[in-house]
Enzyme design. Structure first.
Site: not given
Ligand code: DGL
Length: 271
Positions: A6, A69-70, A189
């Site tokens: 992330d 992580c989007n 997230t």
């Protein structure tokens, strides 16, 4: 190890659920804290940073990396899977978290109107709109970018007046854009750390969905279906933590995310 990546601390909300569901595996968590947030950066930068992180996790012995992580999943995953993986590590795998979430989100809504809170990067990529329309073409999806939420979380402002101001404002804007929304997805997230404040500010009838459980279920399913990857993973239930910022900075932040007493190592990603 299974690598989880992330931009900062957000992926810890995914790691927590993944370790609950799949405690037997070994994990390496990497947070690029020194360069977070990613959500307001360009495609080129997010792709470059994410590829550096994936390469570092491969080098330390992770045959499977999850982009927890989007923003990285939305902006960098496809290019890495299609262009870089065949060249740098054809037997390794990189998974994202947008697709498993899109596959499930339609099951929560009765009104068939959902709202998505995400970083500006995830919103402009339109990845959620594209993926959700594949699985649930009847859903009306409204996205709303929250550029202030990640900096608030990274700085430990989880329940302050300032945080409440921005959360309340963003919720009002989302629901003004579509008052029929009955389900809201936290598609970053970091955002589950603001869950308490978000819940308090959302009307009671609106469901609030985080991704941790969804990603954990989908990863478990993936490992069952891919024994060639599963057989390369150590299973002693350990987790190692890496950060691009200082060890002290990470330890302090990780405590807020419920990870006490972690052993953290500093890592440099820049070539
Ligand atoms: N936690 C990340 C996500 O899920 C990104 C946060 C950021 O660096 O902006 O989108």
């Amino acid at each position: 190890m299974i690598g989880l990546f992330d931009s900062g601390f957000g992926g810890l909300t995914i790691l927590r659920e993944v370790r609950k569901a799949l405690p037997q595996y070994d994990y390496a968590y990497l947070g690029d804290n020194a360069r977070a947030p990613y959500g307001t950066r360009s495609f080129e930068t997010i792709y470059k940073y994410t590829l550096e992180a994936v390469t570092a996790l491969f080098d330390m012995g992770c045959p499977l990396v999850v982009l927890a992580c989007n923003t990285a999943s939305a902006k960098a995953l496809r290019t890495i899977q299609q262009q870089d993986l065949p060249r740098i590590a054809p037997n390794n795998r990189v998974l994202g978290i947008v697709r498993p979430t899109a596959e499930t989100i339609g099951n929560f809504s009765k009104s068939r109107h959902i709202g998505i809170f995400a970083t500006p990067g995830t919103v402009t990529s339109e990845s959620y709109l594209i993926e959700i329309s594949r699985f649930f073409p009847d859903l009306k999806v409204t996205q709303h970018a929250c550029p202030f939420w990640v900096p608030l979380v990274e700085n430990g402002e989880l329940d302050s007046e300032g945080t409440r101001f921005f959360v309340r404002r963003d919720i009002e804007q989302l629901l003004a854009a579509d008052p029929e929304i009955d389900t809201v997805l936290l598609a970053c997230t970091h955002y589950p750390m603001l869950q308490k404040v978000v819940r308090e500010c959302l009307p009671a009838h609106v469901k609030l969905i985080s991704q941790g459980q969804i990603v954990a279920d989908s990863l478990g399913d993936y490992l069952k279906r891919h024994s060639e990857i599963d057989s390369r993973l150590q299973k002693s239930g350990q987790a190692r933590f890496f950060t691009t910022d200082t060890v002290e900075f990470f330890k302090k932040g990780a405590t807020l995310f419920g990870q006490d007493d972690v052993f953290v190592e500093k890592l440099s990603l820049e070539a």
